[in-house]
Design a protein around this motif. Structure first.
Motif, short mmCIF file in Angstrom:
data_model
loop_
_atom_site.label_atom_id
_atom_site.label_comp_id
_atom_site.label_asym_id
_atom_site.label_seq_id
_atom_site.Cartn_x
_atom_site.Cartn_y
_atom_site.Cartn_z
N GLN A 248 79.49 33.33 105.89
CA GLN A 248 80.28 32.43 105.05
C GLN A 248 80.48 31.07 105.73
O GLN A 248 80.41 30.03 105.07
N LEU A 249 80.73 31.08 107.03
CA LEU A 249 80.87 29.81 107.73
C LEU A 249 79.56 29.02 107.70
O LEU A 249 79.55 27.80 107.52
N GLY A 250 78.45 29.72 107.89
CA GLY A 250 77.16 29.04 107.82
C GLY A 250 76.94 28.39 106.47
O GLY A 250 76.47 27.26 106.37
N LYS A 251 77.28 29.11 105.43
CA LYS A 251 77.14 28.59 104.07
C LYS A 251 77.95 27.32 103.88
O LYS A 251 77.45 26.30 103.38
N LEU A 252 79.22 27.35 104.26
CA LEU A 252 80.11 26.22 104.02
C LEU A 252 79.81 25.05 104.93
O LEU A 252 79.82 23.88 104.50
N LEU A 253 79.51 25.32 106.20
CA LEU A 253 79.26 24.24 107.14
C LEU A 253 77.94 23.55 106.86
O LEU A 253 77.83 22.32 106.97
N ALA A 254 76.92 24.31 106.52
CA ALA A 254 75.63 23.70 106.19
C ALA A 254 75.74 22.84 104.94
O ALA A 254 75.18 21.74 104.87
N GLU A 255 76.48 23.33 103.95
CA GLU A 255 76.69 22.52 102.75
C GLU A 255 77.45 21.25 103.09
O GLU A 255 77.12 20.16 102.59
N HIS A 256 78.45 21.36 103.93
CA HIS A 256 79.21 20.18 104.36
C HIS A 256 78.28 19.12 104.95
O HIS A 256 78.35 17.94 104.59
N ALA A 257 77.39 19.54 105.86
CA ALA A 257 76.49 18.59 106.50
C ALA A 257 75.59 17.91 105.48
O ALA A 257 75.39 16.69 105.52
N VAL A 258 75.03 18.69 104.57
CA VAL A 258 74.13 18.12 103.56
C VAL A 258 74.86 17.14 102.66
O VAL A 258 74.34 16.07 102.32
N LEU A 259 76.09 17.47 102.27
CA LEU A 259 76.82 16.60 101.36
C LEU A 259 77.28 15.32 102.04
O LEU A 259 77.36 14.27 101.38
N VAL A 260 77.60 15.37 103.32
CA VAL A 260 77.91 14.14 104.05
C VAL A 260 76.68 13.23 104.06
O VAL A 260 76.77 12.02 103.83
N GLN A 261 75.53 13.81 104.31
CA GLN A 261 74.29 13.02 104.30
C GLN A 261 74.02 12.45 102.91
O GLN A 261 73.57 11.30 102.78
N ASP A 262 74.32 13.23 101.89
CA ASP A 262 74.09 12.76 100.52
C ASP A 262 74.97 11.55 100.21
O ASP A 262 74.49 10.56 99.64
N VAL A 263 76.22 11.59 100.58
CA VAL A 263 77.10 10.47 100.25
C VAL A 263 76.80 9.25 101.12
O VAL A 263 76.96 8.12 100.67
N THR A 264 76.33 9.45 102.36
CA THR A 264 75.96 8.29 103.15
C THR A 264 74.69 7.65 102.61
O THR A 264 74.55 6.42 102.65
N ARG A 265 73.77 8.45 102.06
CA ARG A 265 72.60 7.86 101.40
C ARG A 265 73.03 7.02 100.20
O ARG A 265 72.50 5.93 99.96
N ALA A 266 73.99 7.55 99.44
CA ALA A 266 74.50 6.78 98.30
C ALA A 266 75.18 5.51 98.75
O ALA A 266 75.08 4.46 98.08
N ALA A 267 75.86 5.55 99.90
CA ALA A 267 76.52 4.36 100.42
C ALA A 267 75.48 3.33 100.88
O ALA A 267 75.65 2.13 100.66
N VAL A 268 74.43 3.80 101.52
CA VAL A 268 73.38 2.89 102.02
C VAL A 268 72.71 2.15 100.86
O VAL A 268 72.46 0.95 100.93
N TYR A 318 80.25 3.43 108.36
CA TYR A 318 79.11 3.12 109.23
C TYR A 318 77.84 2.98 108.40
O TYR A 318 77.04 2.06 108.61
N ALA A 319 77.64 3.88 107.45
CA ALA A 319 76.44 3.81 106.61
C ALA A 319 76.41 2.51 105.82
O ALA A 319 75.36 1.86 105.71
N GLY A 320 77.54 2.11 105.27
CA GLY A 320 77.59 0.85 104.53
C GLY A 320 77.32 -0.34 105.42
O GLY A 320 76.61 -1.28 105.03
N ALA A 321 77.88 -0.33 106.64
CA ALA A 321 77.67 -1.43 107.57
C ALA A 321 76.21 -1.50 108.01
O ALA A 321 75.65 -2.59 108.20
#
Length: 436
Positions: A248-268, A318-321
């Motif tokens: 369960q931790l793997g599921k939630l933590l991996a999703e967290h990492a992917v979604l952070v990357q997704d929103v930073t791509r949107a910010a870029v 940071y992504a926006g900058a």
């Protein structure tokens, strides 16, 4: 187009604090040769992993089960990203996403071979590859508004999904019926095609809701398949509290990492799906909050809140900058992240019983942040292949972290986790398989 101001979005997401689980006791990032869900080499907690490949022949059944979940969940997100990039007409990203999905397919095939032999893997590989091809064909038809091509892609997808379902049902030796397997695989396809439809219609809230549902369903499908396909002596391990917490931790933590990357791509790129991407992180954070609350109680989760929300805000800033070419703002974000790393490390060190020092925790937190900053740098430079490689390392790191966290928390804490995990479900078909 004027770039949106980033900071105020994150003040609307108060529960972001509990992404803290993504950094608890985290060690250096895993090598790109370490595939998701596999154990790290001995001594990894003491020194940086220098890239030695993992010997999967030494992996336990529990390791392989987590690996199956990890690869299926990763497939779902990579496929959705590839379909979206095809709809956007972003050809360079399409190529990088296609290469990443190909690596995931190779890893899946390798795993099937290890579990069931080379002959079975040889049968699986073309079915899974064609399944990916038709998902991309579907996205192309949506982008081109080609009704005939769309109908053909749907027809092909249904055919390949039936073949895949029958393949899994056959390998289970009767523990998973063809009807149940077809229902599960069809849901996977429906998630991906419907999120593509919504994305093309610019209904980003619906697209992102389905993006998360697709990941969660496909990840949980890995448990269903493991319970169906592994020998009886190994299935008992998958019911132990430590393994369930690790999963369960793997599921939630991996999703967290992917979604952070997704929103930073949107910010870029300042894309219109930024707000929906932020909402996805908020949803993942609620699930993480439920896990932390279940394991340690609400007061513990609240203590992290004041530190974690600004942490995520600084990653996005940071992504926006980076995209705006503003090194001073980049440095401000880095400095704020370092302050966060020290502060959270000082807070967490006593809570984990001295198993890591504040300095060690701070270094682990820094490594976590560094991977996410490197991803933003690569994406802003349009080095999409490099960005995918870094994203893969980060995804892998989360599963190694989940293992360490579960072991560190111990069986007594792990036993507090409900059988299905807090508010996350249990794969839908898992009970069907267990009771056969």
């Amino acid at each position: 187009m004027q770039r949106r101001r980033l900071g105020h979005h994150w003040r609307l997401l108060p529960t972001l604090c509990v992404g803290l689980a993504a950094v608890l006791a985290a060690g250096p990032a895993a090598s790109a040769t370490h595939r998701p869900g596999t154990p790290a080499p001995a001594g990894h907690d003491q020194a940086r992993h220098q890239g030695a490949p993992v010997d999967l022949s030494r992996a336990t059944a529990a390791d392989l089960a987590v690996r199956l979940q990890a690869l299926l969940g990763q497939h779902s997100m990579l496929a959705a990203d590839l379909m979206r990039s095809r709809i956007r007409g972003d050809d360079n990203f399409v190529q990088a996403a296609d290469a990443a999905l190909g690596e995931n397919t190779d890893a899946m095939t390798d795993l099937i071979g290890r579990l069931f032999g080379a002959a079975t893997a040889k049968k699986f590989a073309p079915m899974w590859s064609e399944h990916v091809v038709e998902l991309v064909a579907y996205a192309a038809a949506v982008a081109d508004q080609d009704a005939a091509a769309l109908a053909h892609a749907r027809e092909e997808l249904i055919e390949y999904e039936e073949e895949l379902a029958d393949f899994f049902a056959g390998a289970s030796q009767g523990r998973l019926s063809s009807a149940a397997a077809r229902g599960a695989v069809l849901m996977h396809v429906n998630h991906l095609t419907m999120q593509a439809d919504a994305y093309a219609a610019r209904d980003y809230a619906t697209a992102d809701r389905l993006y998360r549902e697709s990941y969660q369903h496909t990840y949980d499908l890995g448990l269903t398949l493991a319970l169906a396909l592994l020998p009886a002596r190994d299935r008992a391990t998958l019911r132990e509290p430590i393994w369930r917490l690790r999963s369960q931790l793997g599921k939630l933590l991996a999703e967290h990492a992917v979604l952070v990357q997704d929103v930073t791509r949107a910010a870029v790129t300042n894309t219109p799906d930024f707000d929906a991407a932020a909402a996805m992180i908020n949803g993942n954070t609620r699930d993480l909050a439920a896990a932390i609350d279940t394991l340690f109680g609400a007061p513990v989760a609240k203590r992290f809140q004041a530190l974690w929300a600004p942490h995520v805000e600084q990653l996005v800033a940071y992504a926006g900058a980076t995209a705006a070419g503003q090194p001073a703002r980049q440095q401000q974000a880095r400095a704020a992240l370092q302050e966060f790393e020290r502060g959270l490390a000082a807070l967490l060190a006593p809570a984990i019983g001295g198993r890591m020092t504040p300095a060690g925790l701070s270094a682990a937190l820094h490594e976590h942040d560094l991977l996410l900053l490197r991803h933003a740098d690569a994406y802003a430079a349009k080095d999409y292949r490099g960005a995918h490689n870094i994203a893969d390392q980060t995804y892998e790191h989360m599963f190694e972290l989940a293992r360490r966290l579960a072991d560190g928390f111990g069986a007594e804490v792990a036993a507090r986790l409900p059988r299905g995990g807090p508010d996350t479900g249990r794969g839908g078909l898992a009970d069907v398989v267990e009771n056969r």
